[in-house]
Enzyme design. Structure first.
Site, PDB file in Angstrom:
ATOM      1  N   LYS A 228      68.078 -52.499  42.510  1.00 23.63           N
ATOM      2  CA  LYS A 228      67.764 -52.072  43.873  1.00 23.63           C
ATOM      3  C   LYS A 228      68.980 -52.055  44.791  1.00 23.63           C
ATOM      4  O   LYS A 228      68.881 -51.633  45.940  1.00 23.63           O
ATOM      5  CB  LYS A 228      66.686 -52.989  44.461  1.00 23.63           C
TER       6      LYS A 228
ATOM      7  N   GLU B  43      56.325 -57.287  59.212  1.00 25.67           N
ATOM      8  CA  GLU B  43      57.450 -57.931  58.520  1.00 25.67           C
ATOM      9  C   GLU B  43      58.659 -58.048  59.442  1.00 25.67           C
ATOM     10  O   GLU B  43      59.374 -59.057  59.420  1.00 25.67           O
ATOM     11  CB  GLU B  43      57.807 -57.141  57.255  1.00 25.67           C
TER      12      GLU B  43
ATOM     13  N   ASP C  87      61.621 -62.015  51.795  1.00 27.52           N
ATOM     14  CA  ASP C  87      60.885 -60.771  51.613  1.00 27.52           C
ATOM     15  C   ASP C  87      61.556 -59.936  50.527  1.00 27.52           C
ATOM     16  O   ASP C  87      62.761 -60.081  50.274  1.00 27.52           O
ATOM     17  CB  ASP C  87      60.859 -59.970  52.917  1.00 27.52           C
ATOM     18  N   GLY C  88      60.788 -59.085  49.914  1.00 29.60           N
ATOM     19  CA  GLY C  88      61.330 -58.151  48.930  1.00 29.60           C
ATOM     20  C   GLY C  88      61.790 -56.874  49.604  1.00 29.60           C
ATOM     21  O   GLY C  88      61.691 -56.716  50.824  1.00 29.60           O
TER      22      GLY C  88
ATOM     23  N   GLY D  93      54.790 -58.998  47.825  1.00 32.96           N
ATOM     24  CA  GLY D  93      55.424 -58.654  46.561  1.00 32.96           C
ATOM     25  C   GLY D  93      55.369 -59.745  45.506  1.00 32.96           C
ATOM     26  O   GLY D  93      55.043 -60.902  45.781  1.00 32.96           O
ATOM     27  N   SER D  94      55.729 -59.345  44.286  1.00 33.77           N
ATOM     28  CA  SER D  94      55.587 -60.232  43.126  1.00 33.77           C
ATOM     29  C   SER D  94      56.589 -61.379  43.119  1.00 33.77           C
ATOM     30  O   SER D  94      56.294 -62.470  42.634  1.00 33.77           O
ATOM     31  CB  SER D  94      55.720 -59.419  41.836  1.00 33.77           C
ATOM     32  N   THR D  95      57.794 -61.169  43.674  1.00 38.50           N
ATOM     33  CA  THR D  95      58.775 -62.262  43.713  1.00 38.50           C
ATOM     34  C   THR D  95      58.311 -63.363  44.654  1.00 38.50           C
ATOM     35  O   THR D  95      58.433 -64.555  44.354  1.00 38.50           O
ATOM     36  CB  THR D  95      60.158 -61.736  44.140  1.00 38.50           C
TER      37      THR D  95
ATOM     38  N   LYS E 219      62.032 -50.835  53.129  1.00 36.13           N
ATOM     39  CA  LYS E 219      60.850 -51.609  52.724  1.00 36.13           C
ATOM     40  C   LYS E 219      59.635 -50.722  52.942  1.00 36.13           C
ATOM     41  O   LYS E 219      58.844 -50.948  53.859  1.00 36.13           O
ATOM     42  CB  LYS E 219      60.765 -52.891  53.534  1.00 36.13           C
TER      43      LYS E 219
END
Length: 221
Positions: free
Chosen positions: A115, A97, A75-76, A24-26, A88
């Site tokens: 979220k 994960e 993790d996102g 993910g982007s974060t 997820k």
């Protein structure tokens, strides 16, 4: 808000740690910060995309299969509730994960306030990874639990989408009204033979970093 999340996650990392990095982007922003600040860490990741990012940003890597323990993992998520249960579903690497999360002394979810809900809303389906020989059986079992089941299809080729470990990916859509007990659903999914893993993360995270327009909240279990 993703940048706020990444900065808070960075503060939790100490030199010498083995750090789990999901997708993910974060997480991508966190990797950039780790490189810029020259943090002395080694990374473990279940994500091929994150692995390539770590290589690009010169973050030393340890293969997941060669790892026994992780100091802290990030993790996102797609949805999160106040009890740190999460969905997820979008990435399709949830089985790996969960392996990384289980290795971690502390598993931390990253997200923004959009979220977070008092209870999971199941706006996303539960993605399941299925051994090919159990394809029809698992589909029937999921339908008996009340799910509307579809097979994930890849955009670049015909047929069922396949995980990095060669298993089929399927989507089990539950309505919020059908899921009266998240713990029970988790147990029922775990009990289905041939279902390798699913994207409902029940009581796995120790903490969540939630970015808000006016700051950061830390939720702990």
């Amino acid at each position: 808000m993703k940048k706020k999340c990444a900065e808070k996650a960075f503060e939790m990392i100490e030199d010498g740690m083995i750090v789990g990095l999901g997708g993910g982007s974060t997480v991508a922003l966190l990797i950039e910060k780790l490189e810029k600040q020259k943090k002395n860490i080694r990374a473990v990741t279940p994500s091929q995309d994150t692995m390539e990012l770590c290589m690009k940003h010169q973050i030393p890597l340890i293969p997941l299969e060669m790892t026994e323990q992780i100091d802290i993992a990030f993790d996102g998520c797609d949805e999160l509730d106040q009890n740190l249960n999460a969905l997820k579903s979008c990435g399709g690497i949830h089985t790996r994960e969960k392996i990384a999360a289980s290795m971690a002394k502390e598993y931390v979810l990253l997200g923004d306030e959009s979220k977070l809900f008092p209870e999971l809303k199941f706006q996303y389906p539960v993605t399941v990874e299925v051994i090919p020989s159990a394809r029809k059986y698992v589909k029937k079992q999921l339908e008996q639990l009340g799910a509307k089941v579809t097979e994930r299809r890849g955009s670049s080729k015909t047929g069922v989408a396949v995980s990095d470990d060669g298993n089929y990916l399927m989507e089990a859509a539950f309505s919020k009204e059908e899921v009266e007990d998240v713990k029970a659903l988790n147990q029922e999914l775990n009990a289905i033979a041939g279902l390798v893993g699913h994207s409902l993360f029940y009581q796995i995270a120790a903490r969540a970093v939630i970015a808000k327009t006016d700051g950061i909240d830390i939720i702990e279990r």
